[in-house]
Design a protein around this motif. Structure first.
Motif, mmCIF file in Angstrom:
data_model
loop_
_atom_site.group_PDB
_atom_site.id
_atom_site.type_symbol
_atom_site.label_atom_id
_atom_site.label_comp_id
_atom_site.label_asym_id
_atom_site.label_seq_id
_atom_site.Cartn_x
_atom_site.Cartn_y
_atom_site.Cartn_z
ATOM 1 N N ASP A 1 0.829 -1.206 0.000
ATOM 2 C CA ASP A 1 0.000 0.000 0.000
ATOM 3 C C ASP A 1 0.865 1.258 0.000
ATOM 4 N N GLN A 2 1.898 1.269 0.829
ATOM 5 C CA GLN A 2 2.809 2.417 0.863
ATOM 6 C C GLN A 2 3.471 2.626 -0.492
ATOM 7 N N LYS A 3 3.916 1.540 -1.101
ATOM 8 C CA LYS A 3 4.569 1.642 -2.404
ATOM 9 C C LYS A 3 3.605 2.210 -3.440
ATOM 10 N N ASN A 4 2.371 1.729 -3.440
ATOM 11 C CA ASN A 4 1.396 2.214 -4.409
ATOM 12 C C ASN A 4 1.074 3.694 -4.201
ATOM 13 N N LEU B 1 3.954 5.522 -5.680
ATOM 14 C CA LEU B 1 3.862 5.494 -7.145
ATOM 15 C C LEU B 1 2.853 6.518 -7.659
ATOM 16 N N ALA B 2 1.747 6.674 -6.960
ATOM 17 C CA ALA B 2 0.741 7.663 -7.355
ATOM 18 C C ALA B 2 1.309 9.077 -7.232
ATOM 19 N N GLU B 3 2.015 9.345 -6.142
ATOM 20 C CA GLU B 3 2.626 10.665 -5.968
ATOM 21 C C GLU B 3 3.694 10.918 -7.023
ATOM 22 N N LEU B 4 4.484 9.898 -7.307
ATOM 23 C CA LEU B 4 5.527 10.023 -8.329
ATOM 24 C C LEU B 4 4.910 10.326 -9.694
ATOM 25 N N LYS B 5 3.819 9.651 -10.013
ATOM 26 C CA LYS B 5 3.126 9.893 -11.276
ATOM 27 C C LYS B 5 2.678 11.350 -11.363
ATOM 28 N N ASP B 6 2.100 11.874 -10.288
ATOM 29 C CA ASP B 6 1.654 13.273 -10.278
ATOM 30 C C ASP B 6 2.818 14.230 -10.478
ATOM 31 N N LEU B 7 3.933 13.955 -9.814
ATOM 32 C CA LEU B 7 5.103 14.822 -9.962
ATOM 33 C C LEU B 7 5.657 14.773 -11.385
ATOM 34 N N LEU B 8 5.698 13.584 -11.960
ATOM 35 C CA LEU B 8 6.226 13.452 -13.318
ATOM 36 C C LEU B 8 5.295 14.063 -14.356
ATOM 37 N N ASP B 9 3.998 14.109 -14.061
ATOM 38 C CA ASP B 9 3.051 14.778 -14.964
ATOM 39 C C ASP B 9 3.430 16.242 -15.168
ATOM 40 N N GLU B 10 3.965 16.860 -14.133
ATOM 41 C CA GLU B 10 4.390 18.259 -14.226
ATOM 42 C C GLU B 10 5.546 18.435 -15.208
ATOM 43 N N ASP C 1 -4.862 -7.165 -7.344
ATOM 44 C CA ASP C 1 -6.051 -6.684 -6.650
ATOM 45 C C ASP C 1 -5.719 -5.843 -5.420
ATOM 46 N N ARG C 2 -4.457 -5.693 -5.115
ATOM 47 C CA ARG C 2 -4.068 -4.889 -3.954
ATOM 48 C C ARG C 2 -3.851 -3.432 -4.341
ATOM 49 N N GLY C 3 -4.125 -3.102 -5.568
ATOM 50 C CA GLY C 3 -4.024 -1.710 -5.989
ATOM 51 C C GLY C 3 -2.786 -1.483 -6.811
ATOM 52 N N GLY C 4 -2.729 -0.338 -7.390
ATOM 53 C CA GLY C 4 -1.595 0.008 -8.235
ATOM 54 C C GLY C 4 -1.777 1.397 -8.765
ATOM 55 N N CYS C 5 -0.888 1.796 -9.574
ATOM 56 C CA CYS C 5 -0.913 3.145 -10.097
ATOM 57 C C CYS C 5 -1.086 3.065 -11.596
#
Length: 76
Positions: free
Chosen positions: A45-48, A51-60, A72-76
């Motif tokens: 969960d922490q890793k995911n 990954l979501a935060e990293l994706k947002d930063l890289l979008d910039e 099924d444990r989630g992902g980005c």
């Protein structure tokens, strides 16, 4: 040696990558021990979330990244 200033977003990206590296080690360790699935789920969960935060930063930076999570444990 030249003084190099790193932008806040760049520093955060570097920090997140380091956190993911550490989490990968913990995920690997806890994947071998099926008796404590709770900790494994927590690390995933922490890793995911990283990954979501990293994706947002890289979008910039106009960089699109696809990262596969853990089923099924989630992902980005």
């Amino acid at each position: 040696m030249a003084n190099v200033l790193i932008e806040k977003d760049t520093a955060r990206i570097i920090d997140i990558l380091g956190q993911i590296r550490s989490l990968n080690k913990m995920i690997e360790l806890h994947s071998m021990n099926k008796d404590n699935d709770f900790m494994l789920v927590q690390y995933i969960d922490q890793k995911n979330r990283f990954l979501a935060e990293l994706k947002d930063l890289l979008d910039e930076f106009q960089v699109e990244v696809r990262a596969d999570g853990f089923g099924d444990r989630g992902g980005c």
